[in-house]
Write an enzyme that holds these catalytic residues in place. Structure first.
Site, PDB file in Angstrom:
ATOM      1  N   ARG A  78     -10.060 -61.399 146.774  1.00  0.00           N
ATOM      2  CA  ARG A  78     -11.052 -61.237 147.478  1.00  0.00           C
ATOM      3  C   ARG A  78     -12.315 -62.538 146.971  1.00  0.00           C
ATOM      4  O   ARG A  78     -13.326 -62.600 147.452  1.00  0.00           O
ATOM      5  CB  ARG A  78     -12.749 -60.076 146.700  1.00  0.00           C
ATOM      6  CG  ARG A  78     -12.038 -58.904 147.214  1.00  0.00           C
ATOM      7  CD  ARG A  78     -12.607 -58.692 148.443  1.00  0.00           C
ATOM      8  NE  ARG A  78     -12.154 -57.438 149.449  1.00  0.00           N
ATOM      9  CZ  ARG A  78     -12.380 -56.632 149.758  1.00  0.00           C
ATOM     10  NH1 ARG A  78     -13.898 -56.182 149.101  1.00  0.00           N
ATOM     11  NH2 ARG A  78     -11.610 -55.053 150.237  1.00  0.00           N
ATOM     12  N   HIS A 130       1.333 -67.169 133.602  1.00  0.00           N
ATOM     13  CA  HIS A 130       1.952 -67.643 134.396  1.00  0.00           C
ATOM     14  C   HIS A 130       1.378 -67.937 135.371  1.00  0.00           C
ATOM     15  O   HIS A 130       1.568 -67.829 137.070  1.00  0.00           O
ATOM     16  CB  HIS A 130       3.354 -66.264 134.687  1.00  0.00           C
ATOM     17  CG  HIS A 130       4.505 -66.899 135.387  1.00  0.00           C
ATOM     18  ND1 HIS A 130       5.429 -66.677 134.782  1.00  0.00           N
ATOM     19  CD2 HIS A 130       4.834 -68.268 135.529  1.00  0.00           C
ATOM     20  CE1 HIS A 130       6.279 -67.281 135.595  1.00  0.00           C
ATOM     21  NE2 HIS A 130       6.265 -68.046 136.027  1.00  0.00           N
ATOM     22  N   ARG A 163       1.922 -70.191 139.242  1.00  0.00           N
ATOM     23  CA  ARG A 163       2.761 -71.116 139.854  1.00  0.00           C
ATOM     24  C   ARG A 163       1.933 -71.801 140.877  1.00  0.00           C
ATOM     25  O   ARG A 163       0.959 -71.986 141.010  1.00  0.00           O
ATOM     26  CB  ARG A 163       3.219 -70.021 140.417  1.00  0.00           C
ATOM     27  CG  ARG A 163       3.992 -68.822 140.025  1.00  0.00           C
ATOM     28  CD  ARG A 163       4.870 -66.929 141.115  1.00  0.00           C
ATOM     29  NE  ARG A 163       5.138 -66.537 139.724  1.00  0.00           N
ATOM     30  CZ  ARG A 163       6.074 -66.360 139.198  1.00  0.00           C
ATOM     31  NH1 ARG A 163       7.349 -68.122 139.525  1.00  0.00           N
ATOM     32  NH2 ARG A 163       6.936 -65.396 138.587  1.00  0.00           N
ATOM     33  N   GLU A 189       3.681 -69.301 130.623  1.00  0.00           N
ATOM     34  CA  GLU A 189       5.115 -69.675 131.486  1.00  0.00           C
ATOM     35  C   GLU A 189       4.822 -70.356 132.704  1.00  0.00           C
ATOM     36  O   GLU A 189       3.884 -69.983 133.033  1.00  0.00           O
ATOM     37  CB  GLU A 189       5.481 -68.014 131.702  1.00  0.00           C
ATOM     38  CG  GLU A 189       5.474 -67.069 131.104  1.00  0.00           C
ATOM     39  CD  GLU A 189       5.518 -65.519 131.893  1.00  0.00           C
ATOM     40  OE1 GLU A 189       5.814 -64.261 130.286  1.00  0.00           O
ATOM     41  OE2 GLU A 189       5.557 -65.873 133.356  1.00  0.00           O
ATOM     42  N   THR A 231       8.894 -63.891 141.578  1.00  0.00           N
ATOM     43  CA  THR A 231       8.472 -63.490 140.467  1.00  0.00           C
ATOM     44  C   THR A 231      10.037 -64.225 139.600  1.00  0.00           C
ATOM     45  O   THR A 231      10.194 -64.208 140.515  1.00  0.00           O
ATOM     46  CB  THR A 231       8.645 -61.248 140.057  1.00  0.00           C
ATOM     47  OG1 THR A 231       8.562 -61.589 138.706  1.00  0.00           O
ATOM     48  CG2 THR A 231       9.850 -60.686 140.086  1.00  0.00           C
ATOM     49  N   HIS A 251      10.333 -59.067 131.466  1.00  0.00           N
ATOM     50  CA  HIS A 251      10.229 -58.635 132.830  1.00  0.00           C
ATOM     51  C   HIS A 251      10.824 -57.138 133.016  1.00  0.00           C
ATOM     52  O   HIS A 251      11.860 -56.288 133.002  1.00  0.00           O
ATOM     53  CB  HIS A 251      11.470 -59.205 133.714  1.00  0.00           C
ATOM     54  CG  HIS A 251      11.227 -59.773 135.072  1.00  0.00           C
ATOM     55  ND1 HIS A 251      10.958 -58.832 136.037  1.00  0.00           N
ATOM     56  CD2 HIS A 251      10.281 -61.071 135.369  1.00  0.00           C
ATOM     57  CE1 HIS A 251      10.105 -59.273 136.903  1.00  0.00           C
ATOM     58  NE2 HIS A 251       9.949 -60.980 136.494  1.00  0.00           N
ATOM     59  N   ASP A 252      10.269 -56.221 133.549  1.00  0.00           N
ATOM     60  CA  ASP A 252      10.188 -54.401 134.587  1.00  0.00           C
ATOM     61  C   ASP A 252       9.936 -54.206 132.913  1.00  0.00           C
ATOM     62  O   ASP A 252      10.707 -52.901 132.786  1.00  0.00           O
ATOM     63  CB  ASP A 252      11.418 -54.741 134.536  1.00  0.00           C
ATOM     64  CG  ASP A 252      11.398 -55.272 136.684  1.00  0.00           C
ATOM     65  OD1 ASP A 252      10.292 -55.061 136.641  1.00  0.00           O
ATOM     66  OD2 ASP A 252      11.997 -56.115 136.411  1.00  0.00           O
ATOM     67  N   GLY A 274       3.497 -57.185 132.306  1.00  0.00           N
ATOM     68  CA  GLY A 274       2.142 -57.464 132.660  1.00  0.00           C
ATOM     69  C   GLY A 274       2.470 -56.285 133.994  1.00  0.00           C
ATOM     70  O   GLY A 274       1.541 -55.462 133.824  1.00  0.00           O
ATOM     71  N   HIS A 275       3.241 -56.448 135.167  1.00  0.00           N
ATOM     72  CA  HIS A 275       3.361 -55.779 136.209  1.00  0.00           C
ATOM     73  C   HIS A 275       2.967 -53.621 135.443  1.00  0.00           C
ATOM     74  O   HIS A 275       1.902 -53.353 136.413  1.00  0.00           O
ATOM     75  CB  HIS A 275       4.871 -55.349 137.144  1.00  0.00           C
ATOM     76  CG  HIS A 275       4.597 -54.621 138.224  1.00  0.00           C
ATOM     77  ND1 HIS A 275       3.699 -54.724 139.467  1.00  0.00           N
ATOM     78  CD2 HIS A 275       4.922 -53.930 138.247  1.00  0.00           C
ATOM     79  CE1 HIS A 275       4.019 -54.120 139.921  1.00  0.00           C
ATOM     80  NE2 HIS A 275       4.702 -53.112 139.342  1.00  0.00           N
TER      81      HIS A 275
END
Ligand code: PXP
Length: 238
Positions: free
Chosen positions: A18, A43, A45, A70, A100, A190-191, A213-214
């Site tokens: 937003r 992280h 990017r 990261e 990712t 991760h995951d 995170g996710h």
């Protein structure tokens, strides 16, 4: 005890959607710590589609636990990390356009490249970690990069866990043992989620840190951030 580092990239993604400052990434980081998180991971990017480079310095000012940055060690990333002086930097071989992180380093092929970059960070007293698959060859070669730590890429574990958790964890137990023998500090990520985290942490008791995170951000939509962090911490203790 395995520490929980909350990866707040998804919060930055919502903020950026937003153009304003909601949710406030810095406040969320501080709240995560207040709710018990033992580290904050970000992280950035190259396209800054979630975390921005400027977020790193702002986080360094407020994070009281452990700041872990990261990323793929491109020039801009290296400079931002050196300026911010986080507690830990985790080097990840992700392509700029990657959705990712999707693979670990080839520590044989990129050994000299990693050694040179790691030396730069270590000279500044920043703990270094490199993202690797649970592959003994890659872990053996990781030592020769001079890294302090490896982060095991746990996507394959998370994928296989619902079907066969013993088979899923097997290569990670071997990888963890090898890291211990070689004197490498061990992180993972991760995951990881509320279903698969406890089994992973139980199987690898010397695991220093997980970065999540996710799933954690998704869970917090239902349970709230404070409860969710408490639930993840419990999975690490149980
Ligand atoms: N570790 C690394 C190196 C990552 O790139 C990511 C995702 O940014 C994570 C851990 C956290 O993964 P997840 O968002 O699936 O918890």
């Amino acid at each position: 005890m395995t520490k929980l580092s909350v990866n707040i990239n998804k919060i930055a993604l919502i903020r950026n959607s937003r153009g304003g400052n909601h949710p406030d990434l810095i406040k969320v980081a501080m709240d995560c710590e207040q709710y018990g998180a033992e580290g904050i991971t970000i992280h950035p990017r190259p396209d800054e589609r979630h975390a921005r480079y400027e977020d790193v310095a702002a986080l360094k000012k407020v994070v009281r636990t452990e700041l872990n940055i990261e990323g793929n060690p491109m020039d801009k990333f290296i400079q931002v990390v050196l300026d911010a002086q986080p507690h830990q930097v985790t080097l990840v071989p992700d392509a700029p356009e990657a959705l990712t992180s999707d693979h670990g380093w080839d520590t044989l092929k990129h050994q000299k490249y990693l050694r040179d970059i790691i030396a730069v960070f270590k000279k500044e007293g920043i703990r270094t970690s490199i993202f690797v698959d649970a592959d003994l060859k890659m872990i053996d070669a990781a030592v020769d990069t001079g890294t302090d730590c490896i982060e095991l890429y746990t996507e394959s574990y998370a994928k296989q866990y619902p079907r066969d958790k013993e088979a899923a964890i097997a290569p990670f137990i071997l990888a963890g043992k090898r890291a211990l023998e070689l004197g490498l500090r061990l992180n993972a990520g991760h995951d990881l989620n509320l279903d698969n985290l406890n089994y992973f942490a139980q199987a690898i008791p010397h695991l220093a840190e997980v970065s999540i995170g996710h799933a954690l951000v998704c869970d917090s939509l239902y349970y709230g951030l404070q409860n969710t962090i408490g639930m993840y911490l419990k999975k690490l203790q149980a």
